[in-house]
Design an enzyme around this catalytic site. Structure first.
Site, short mmCIF file in Angstrom:
data_model
loop_
_atom_site.label_atom_id
_atom_site.label_comp_id
_atom_site.label_asym_id
_atom_site.label_seq_id
_atom_site.Cartn_x
_atom_site.Cartn_y
_atom_site.Cartn_z
N CYS A 132 0.44 -11.26 6.11
CA CYS A 132 -0.23 -10.34 5.19
C CYS A 132 -0.28 -10.88 3.76
O CYS A 132 -0.95 -11.86 3.49
CB CYS A 132 0.41 -8.95 5.25
N HIS A 224 -0.43 -6.84 10.84
CA HIS A 224 1.01 -6.74 11.10
C HIS A 224 1.28 -6.52 12.59
O HIS A 224 1.64 -5.41 13.00
CB HIS A 224 1.61 -5.57 10.30
N GLU A 226 3.80 -7.22 14.16
CA GLU A 226 5.23 -6.91 14.35
C GLU A 226 5.53 -5.43 14.18
O GLU A 226 6.65 -4.99 14.50
CB GLU A 226 6.07 -7.72 13.37
#
Length: 331
Positions: A132, A224, A226
């Site tokens: 990011c 993202h 994750e």
């Protein structure tokens, strides 16, 4: 230090080929409120994606980032300074971003320390994943590509289309889903003009994942993968609270493609009331609606495929020769 993919060792006679071992660094630059959650998310994702690889995750902190008392205590004895990266014997590195304070990334107080890390990855040939805002910082320093402000915060789960045939997305689902949460974005034409290769993207979210050829294999993610199932929910609640307290001028948009239709309707009704009369007393109503939302982690398969392939790439790079004599020190 966190050992991933732990398991009890089989009897000697049952062992076949030894499991590969990789040491991956996590330079965790997230704000205090998200610091430990980010650590846990990458820990869990690497653990799940590792397959036949033993991954040791080492934690690093960037000098120049102010930390509160609680975060400092949580990091004590566990996080090493980023200046120790050069001597850590890493096979791969993940770098996260930090909530921006300045209009331009190169005006952030930690910018010199971060650029030294970027330069080190190139000189040492370490395979690096830029997450990011860290991706925005890396392309700015490496090639002068600046992010651009978006009309409104981009938040939600977006399905990307595959732009390039690449080993990093081998075996990924046909509908490649990724959570995004950002105020700025990179323009595809700016990246391709500088030689970046776009892997995935969508009309709504723009560029998703892309790579750069160079001394160090680099994977850049604007999203993202994750994230936990409730990460976007918690960010939305945080932003609503800021609006109700008068700390931000605009009510946040409901994350796209994330909540059920029923939850979206309920939140839209609350947002209409809040826009008319912002009042912190409305927050319990939001909390009640969000407590019943239970969003699904629809991007899980995409995240596992991407990180599994990235670890395979890290393993291949680690098997080659790297320049280990470049010291990560301020000149």
């Amino acid at each position: 230090m966190i050992a991933l993919a732990e398991e009890s060792a089989p009897p000697a006679q049952a062992r076949s080929t030894p499991r590969r071992r990789l040491t991956v660094g996590l330079l965790n630059n997230m704000p205090d409120a998200a610091l430990m959650a980010t650590e846990r998310q990458f820990d869990e994702l690497l653990r799940a994606a590792a397959k036949d690889v033993n991954v040791e995750l080492r934690l690093f902190a960037l000098p120049g980032l102010e930390r509160g008392e609680r975060a400092s205590a949580q990091m004590a004895g566990r996080y090493e300074s980023a200046e120790a990266l050069a001597d850590a014997g890493l096979d791969g590195l993940i770098v996260t971003g930090n909530e921006p304070r300045a209009a331009d990334l190169d005006a952030e107080p930690y910018w010199p320390a971060l650029t030294r890390v970027i330069d080190w990855t190139q000189a040492a040939g370490v395979a690096t994943l830029w997450s990011c805002l860290a991706a925005h910082a890396a392309v700015l320093h490496l090639d002068g590509v600046r992010r651009r402000p978006l009309p409104a915060k981009l938040s939600g789960v977006f399905v990307s289309h595959v732009v390039s045939d690449d080993a990093l997305i081998l075996g990924a689902p046909e509908h490649f889903a990724t959570p995004h949460s950002r105020q700025n974005g990179l323009v595809q034409a700016d990246l391709t003009r500088r030689g970046y290769r776009i892997l995935t993207g969508s009309v709504e979210a723009g560029v998703d994942a892309f790579t750069r050829r160079g001394p160090a294999p680099a994977l850049f993610l604007q999203g993202h993968p994750e994230y936990d199932s409730d990460s976007l929910l918690r960010e939305y609640a945080r932003d609503v609270g800021r609006f109700l307290r008068g700390e931000r001028p605009v009510h946040p948009m409901t994350p796209c493609g994330y909540f059920s239709a029923e939850t979206e309707v309920a939140l839209a009704e609350l947002a209409e009331i809040a826009r008319a009369t912002p009042d912190p007393a409305l927050m319990p109503l939001y909390a009640e609606t969000l407590a019943n939302a239970a969003p699904m982690r629809t991007w899980r398969a995409s995240a596992l495929a991407l990180y599994r392939n990235w670890l395979d790439g890290v393993s291949r790079v680690a098997a080659g020769t790297r320049n280990s004599e470049y010291a990560l020190r301020a000149s």
